[in-house]
Design an enzyme around this catalytic site. Structure first.
Site, PDB file in Angstrom:
ATOM      1  N   ARG A 196      52.521  58.337  17.134  1.00  0.00           N
ATOM      2  CA  ARG A 196      52.139  59.314  16.107  1.00  0.00           C
ATOM      3  C   ARG A 196      53.340  60.215  15.835  1.00  0.00           C
ATOM      4  O   ARG A 196      53.886  60.827  16.747  1.00  0.00           O
ATOM      5  CB  ARG A 196      50.963  60.157  16.589  1.00  0.00           C
TER       6      ARG A 196
ATOM      7  N   VAL B 190      50.389  55.006  14.187  1.00  0.00           N
ATOM      8  CA  VAL B 190      50.492  53.557  14.386  1.00  0.00           C
ATOM      9  C   VAL B 190      49.469  53.144  15.438  1.00  0.00           C
ATOM     10  O   VAL B 190      49.370  53.764  16.501  1.00  0.00           O
ATOM     11  CB  VAL B 190      51.909  53.158  14.828  1.00  0.00           C
TER      12      VAL B 190
ATOM     13  N   ASP C 249      68.610  54.434   7.335  1.00  0.00           N
ATOM     14  CA  ASP C 249      68.310  55.151   8.581  1.00  0.00           C
ATOM     15  C   ASP C 249      68.520  54.238   9.792  1.00  0.00           C
ATOM     16  O   ASP C 249      67.672  54.160  10.688  1.00  0.00           O
ATOM     17  CB  ASP C 249      66.879  55.686   8.554  1.00  0.00           C
TER      18      ASP C 249
END
Length: 613
Positions: free
Chosen positions: A19, A24, A137
């Site tokens: 989280r 998820v 990223d």
């Protein structure tokens, strides 16, 4: 978000596994009979309509970015859907751990393993770039190492899709500072070369155990990215360092043009590292063999042995492969610096005046004449005699010793002066403290506080000042209880708060405040304002518990904390304000953590949690 769902679309939720901005879950797909990861979009409370739309668009963009790709080194996205107002995507379930966990656990990785991970990372990025997807990223947290050792790129949450309109306006910056390229730092438009910069940072960190650009703040890190060059760690060999250096170029045009080009360079460096003649640094005795013209990486000992050059006077084997031609001087050439033409030559001995020049191959002077040769003049006499140098050294040593003694005298004098000042200040502070302690209890507490604060301003010792602060805090508590006895809650709160600020490690003042807030809550009619007072009381009880060393009282304070949080959640539930529903659930979690194991409050907390789902 409320409690975890039992299903999302066709997927059966097993448990929550992560989280952050989103949630998820581990889930099961009964249609395909496989385990999957389901990522649900989390929408914070108070989100406006435009903000909600932007978050959904970005979440959808992440699913599209990863869903466009199908590569062994990229996490697979199976589907994107919405179920009862919940937006989610189903993804490949990945075991193992992240590269961040690997680096944090081991400190560094071997060069061979780091290159292996970087090559798989580049393979995945080459595929993504070919499909118009720029990750933006790349960092160890978004690189998953499976149990079998395979690498997977994850989290395309801020990816750039070149085939769709950009959601990021010019000047907006997205990414993780330590791994961003210079153009990404300043918010410029980026391309695939920005990801390659991040790969260089990750490769550097895997081998060196640290990032190439560090600092105490984001400003310091981004300044280093924009203006400083990374230092070469000893653990990174020269051949590999050339690849990393090029990937970390500030200007995109000087970097590798594609992931494929960087892959080729990295494979070349790996081949060089695995070779018998490993290249370390051309400047450290390695490079081109001057005799054969071939490159040698084995050092000077690897060069073939060449026959010694003939003993020709004036020939330097390091400057030329062949001896320079010798030109006979004219017979009328004068003898330089008075060297006679008939002086004998003394090979191998000390050069002296009055020696004959050596014979020159290929040249015979006219009969009866010798070739003049120049010898340098003798060196000049030293500027100072040895006796003078010895005297100067002794003088310098004496000056240093005397200067040191002088400084020690000054330091000792200053120390004694400070000690005397401290003794006098301590005596004065003792006299002031006695006068303050002897205050008349019959005098109103407000007057005693004013007198104590006036005397405290005269104290010079820090320890005496702290002691007086504690005395004033006790007076403030006495003042607050006086206000509380006449139900003057506003002034009572100010007095108790002042006491807690003066003596922040005394739990008694925090319990005074917590009791005050609970009394105010009991008299408050508005449910939301009453809930706010319950919450303030709970937080203050929590601080009191953290400062209380006694185990029995500590347990009592925690129980009071749990009770106040429960009252807060109850009022929120009754108010029907859905915006505070998430905070009420968090308060119940705090209540459950602070309540004792056999507390009667436990079942009530669980029952209220069930109603807030």
């Amino acid at each position: 978000m409320s409690s975890p769902p039992t299903t999302l679309g066709q997927y059966q939720i097993i448990r929550e596994i992560a989280r952050s901005n989103d949630i998820v879950y581990e889930a099961y797909d009964p249609l395909m009979n496989r385990r999957v990861a389901v990522k649900e979009l989390s929408m914070p409370g108070g989100t406006t309509g435009p903000q909600r739309e932007e978050r959904i668009n970005r979440f959808k963009r992440e699913a599209q970015a990863a869903g466009t790709l199908n590569h062994p080194n990229i996490m697979t996205v199976f589907s994107f859907a919405e179920d009862s107002g919940r937006t989610f995507m189903a993804m490949e379930y990945l075991d193992g751990c992240t590269l961040r966990n690997e680096i944090d656990t081991k400190g560094t990785l071997s060069t061979a393993r780091a290159i292996e991970i970087a090559l798989e990372l580049l393979h995945g990025l080459e595929h993504a770039h070919s499909k118009g997807v720029i990750h933006r990223d790349i960092k160890p947290d978004n690189i998953q190492i499976l149990s079998g050792g395979q690498i997977k790129i994850t989290d395309f949450g801020i990816a750039r899709l070149t085939f769709q309109p950009n959601l990021t306006m010019d000047g907006q910056v997205f990414g993780t500072p330590s791994y961003m390229s210079p153009e990404q730092v300043v918010g410029k438009d980026i391309d695939a070369r920005s990801d390659l910069f991040s790969v260089g940072v990750v490769l550097y960190e895997m081998i060196a155990g640290k990032k190439p650009f560090t600092g105490d703040s984001v400003v310091a890190i981004t300044y280093g990215i924009m203006n400083k060059e990374a230092d070469q760690p000893p653990a990174i060999h020269y051949a590999l360092w050339q690849v990393i250096q090029k990937s970390l170029e500030k200007t995109p045009g000087l970097r590798f043009s594609s992931a494929a080009e960087m892959t080729k360079a990295l494979v070349g460096s790996e081949r060089a590292l695995n070779s018998q003649n490993m290249v370390l640094d051309p400047q450290a005795g390695y490079g081109t063999n001057p005799y054969t013209g071939q490159y040698s990486a084995g050092g000077p000992q690897a060069l073939p042995q060449m026959p010694s050059p003939p003993p020709v006077y004036g020939y330097n084997p390091y400057l030329s492969a062949q001896p320079p031609p010798v030109v006979a001087p004219p017979l009328s050439m004068p003898v330089a610096f008075g060297v006679p033409q008939t002086a004998p030559y003394n090979p191998g001995g000390a050069q002296s005046y009055g020696q004959m020049a050596p014979p020159v191959p290929g040249y015979s002077p006219p009969q009866g004449q010798s070739v003049p040769i120049y010898y340098p003049p003798p060196p000049h006499a030293p500027l100072f005699k040895p006796e003078t140098i010895g005297f100067l050294k002794s003088l310098a040593t004496t000056i240093v010793i005397l200067g040191t003694l002088f400084m020690l005298v000054i330091v000792a004098t200053d120390s004694c002066s400070r000690t005397l000042q401290n003794i006098n200040a301590e005596r004065q502070d003792q006299q002031i403290s006695k006068r303050v302690s002897a205050g008349n209890q019959a005098v109103p507490v407000e007057d005693r506080i004013n007198e104590a604060e006036a005397q405290r301003a005269k104290l010079q010792s820090a320890s005496r000042q702290s002691e007086e602060d504690r005395n004033i805090a006790a007076l403030r508590e006495e003042e607050g209880k006086g206000y509380l006895s006449v139900s003057d809650y506003i002034h009572a709160e100010k007095s108790f708060s002042a006491a807690a600020e003066l003596d922040p490690h005394n739990p008694a003042y925090f319990t005074d405040l917590a009791d005050l807030y609970s009394k105010q809550a009991q008299n408050e009619q508005d449910p939301l304002q009453r809930a706010d007072l319950w919450k303030k009381s709970a937080q203050t009880w929590q601080v009191a518990a953290s400062e209380e060393p006694d185990a029995t009282r500590n347990k009592q304070y925690k129980e009071a904390t749990a009770t106040m949080y429960y009252y807060y959640a109850s009022d929120v539930a009754r108010s029907g304000d859905m915006t505070q529903k998430s905070e009420a659930r968090s308060a119940l979690y705090e209540a459950r953590d602070n309540a004792s194991a056999n507390s009667a409050l436990g079942p009530r907390i669980q029952q209220l949690l069930a109603t807030l789902r």
